[in-house]
Design an enzyme around this catalytic site. Structure first.
Site, PDB file in Angstrom:
ATOM      1  N   HIS A 206       0.823  -1.201   0.000  1.00 42.82           N
ATOM      2  CA  HIS A 206       0.000   0.000   0.000  1.00 42.82           C
ATOM      3  C   HIS A 206       0.862   1.257   0.000  1.00 42.82           C
ATOM      4  CE1 HIS A 206       0.636   1.024   4.306  1.00 42.82           C
ATOM      5  NE2 HIS A 206       0.655  -0.279   4.505  1.00 42.82           N
TER       6      HIS A 206
ATOM      7  N   CYS B 113       2.702  -4.989   7.031  1.00 45.93           N
ATOM      8  CA  CYS B 113       2.395  -4.761   5.630  1.00 45.93           C
ATOM      9  C   CYS B 113       3.552  -4.015   4.962  1.00 45.93           C
ATOM     10  CB  CYS B 113       1.089  -3.989   5.481  1.00 45.93           C
ATOM     11  SG  CYS B 113      -0.380  -5.021   5.761  1.00 45.93           S
TER      12      CYS B 113
END
Length: 558
Positions: free
Chosen positions: A455, A474
């Site tokens: 992301h 992440c």
């Protein structure tokens, strides 16, 4: 092609060879067959076979193989030794080139037995039945164990790397051996099991180079002192030149420069710093000096560890794939073994380490909401909201009940803000899309059990740091729009200008990729670039030591 395909593709290649190329000695004597049968049957259902002073590490597989061969010796008999034996000995002698150890495969004991048998034959003496059986068992064990190590690794990754989540198929080693012997292709069979990707091949070449440096005495530590930078004169400069020349950062013709630090030396220092993930300022300060003084033996160990990690990969690396190298904080898209796109990434903190696994990217979300994971909500969001009533509004975080079309926004003033309520799932925290969203403008999804994805991030400054382990697991990407444009390049509905308009609208939109893209989240602390120069990175999660220690222990049993 990756080695997994070779397991079954080998059959096609072997059957095309002439069967007459194999060993065609006379039928072995009943005494040798009986000796092999007795050993197999006496071993029982859970055998631990020991031949002379050698433990057979394929003890569970050996009986299966000899039962299939009706207890006949397969490497020779009392009339002679097959050419396959010589092939295997030659191949085992090259095990060190693969970062493995010939001694793990009975090489010296086998060579002694072969010599004993050949001497007896040359003198016209009968070869001892037990000696023939000993040799056959050790040769078979050596093939099976070496094949297994090339195919799956010498170490079980699950025992040393709990965050490694890539499953390994074993393959039918006994059938592989049967075909290799039948068509007299032992060397080709074993060589074909090692990874063939440039990443592994370049490491193998790097291992040879660094061992040559070690054999010449390695490099001496450069003494500590003031910073070495352009324009200074220092008696340590010759030692610095020698060190940089050994690894290829400085040309041999430029070694003898006296005590003066000049432009050429600065460029060499920048090259070294780039290869080791340091700030490329061309100055030898404390950090660069410390990395320069890492012994060559430590670099060899790092290469061995990362060659082992390559052997842990059981899959074909596809014609096109996305790879994230956690330790290098970098993302690559590879097409036909060539880089098509690369950018910096931020990965998990050591406490929130990013796992190693495979996935398949299928869609991306523009202007995503961020559903705050429960662990982060409990440790960060909830305490901040309890401390400051305005925290949720200022960070555009909502309290939401339910999912999808049934989701509804709750009023914080009339809702219990507590750990217990979060754990009961009375609500969750969700950050609106738009400026300040923790996921930035785009997230890239490859569904997995770890809930890890790629992301964007509003914290752009982190990408300028050499060490980029700051996330909760992440992976934050430096150029998400560039990545999205690449992924959607074959979708006529999403040219770059449409992607930009969608992002500017702040409206959340899910877009499926035209074709799923394989994703490999991996961990490399050593590799070689396209020019063959070795590159090293800090072991940010301290995973190398456990692998290295396991490599020094007894071999992994098939």
């Amino acid at each position: 092609m990756r080695k997994l395909v070779f397991i079954f593709g080998l059959v096609i290649g072997l059957v095309s060879a002439a069967a007459s190329a194999g060993f065609t000695a006379e039928t072995p004597s009943p005494e040798v067959i009986n000796s092999i049968r007795d050993r197999v049957e006496n071993a029982g259902s859970c055998p631990v076979l020991k031949i002379r002073d050698q433990l057979c590490h394929a003890s569970l597989v050996l009986p299966q193989f000899y039962r299939k061969s009706e207890f006949c010796p397969v490497w020779g008999n009392d009339k002679g030794i097959s050419t396959a034996t010589s092939e295997l000995l030659e191949t085992l002698g090259d095990a060190e080139l693969e970062g493995l150890r010939s001694s793990d495969y009975h090489l010296y004991r086998i060579e002694a037995l072969v010599k004993e048998i050949r001497t007896a034959s040359a003198e016209g003496k009968a070869v001892d039945t037990e000696t023939l059986a000993d040799l056959d068992f050790l040769l078979t064990d050596a093939f099976l164990v070496y094949a297994y190590h090339l195919l799956n690794g010498r170490v079980d990754p699950q025992t040393v790397s709990p965050n490694w989540h890539i499953v390994q198929p074993v393959g039918d080693l006994t059938e592989m051996l049967r075909l290799a012997l039948k068509y007299c292709d032992v060397r080709k069979t074993l060589k074909g099991l090692a990874p063939t990707e440039p990443g592994y091949v370049n490491l193998r070449n790097g291992l040879k180079r660094y061992r040559e440096i070690r054999s010449c005495g390695g490099w001496m530590p450069i003494p500590s002192g003031p910073k070495l930078e352009n324009g200074v004169t220092d008696p340590r400069v010759p030692a610095l030149c020698f060190r940089l020349a050994l690894a290829g950062d400085l040309k041999d013709d430029d070694i003898y420069r006296g005590d003066r630090f000049d432009d050429t030396l600065e460029a060499a220092v920048r090259s070294f710093q780039g290869r080791h993930g340091l700030d490329q300022d061309g100055v030898v300060g404390p950090q660069t000096l410390s990395v320069l003084n890492v012994p060559v033996e430590d670099r060899i160990r790092a290469i061995l560890v990362n060659m082992e990690r390559w052997r842990w990969l059981p899959i074909d690396l596809e014609d096109e794939y996305l790879m994230v190298d956690i330790a290098n904080y970098h993302l690559y898209i590879v097409e036909h073994n060539q880089p098509a796109l690369d950018m910096r990434v931020v990965v998990g903190k050591p406490f929130w380490s990013t796992p190693v696994f495979n996935g398949m990217m299928t869609y991306l979300v523009m202007n995503p909401f961020w559903n705050v994971p429960l662990s982060i909500a409990l440790k960060e969001t909830l305490p901040a909201a309890l401390k400051d009533p305005a925290y949720l509004d200022e960070n555009r975080i909502r309290m939401v009940k339910g999912w999808g079309a049934k989701a509804r926004i709750l009023d914080p003033s009339s809702t219990e803000l507590s750990r217990e309520a979060l754990l009961r799932a009375d609500y969750r925290f969700r950050q609106d899309s738009g400026p300040g969203n923790a996921l930035g403008q785009i997230k890239f999804m490859f569904p997995n059990r770890f809930n890890v994805y790629l992301h964007d991030t509003p914290a752009k400054s982190l990408f300028q740091r050499p060490n980029r382990s700051f996330s909760h697991g992440c992976i934050r990407v430096e150029e998400p729009v560039r990545l999205a444009i690449y992924l959607l390049r074959n979708d006529p509905a999403w040219p770059p200008e449409v992607i930009h308009r969608q992002l500017d609208s702040l409206e959340s939109k899910t877009v499926r990729l035209p074709k799923p893209l394989p994703v490999h989240i991996l961990y490399w602390t050593a590799w070689a670039d396209e020019n063959g120069q070795m590159r090293f990175r800090d072991d940010v999660y301290n995973r190398d030591e456990a692998v290295l220690n396991a490599l020094l222990q007894k071999p992994l049993n098939p």
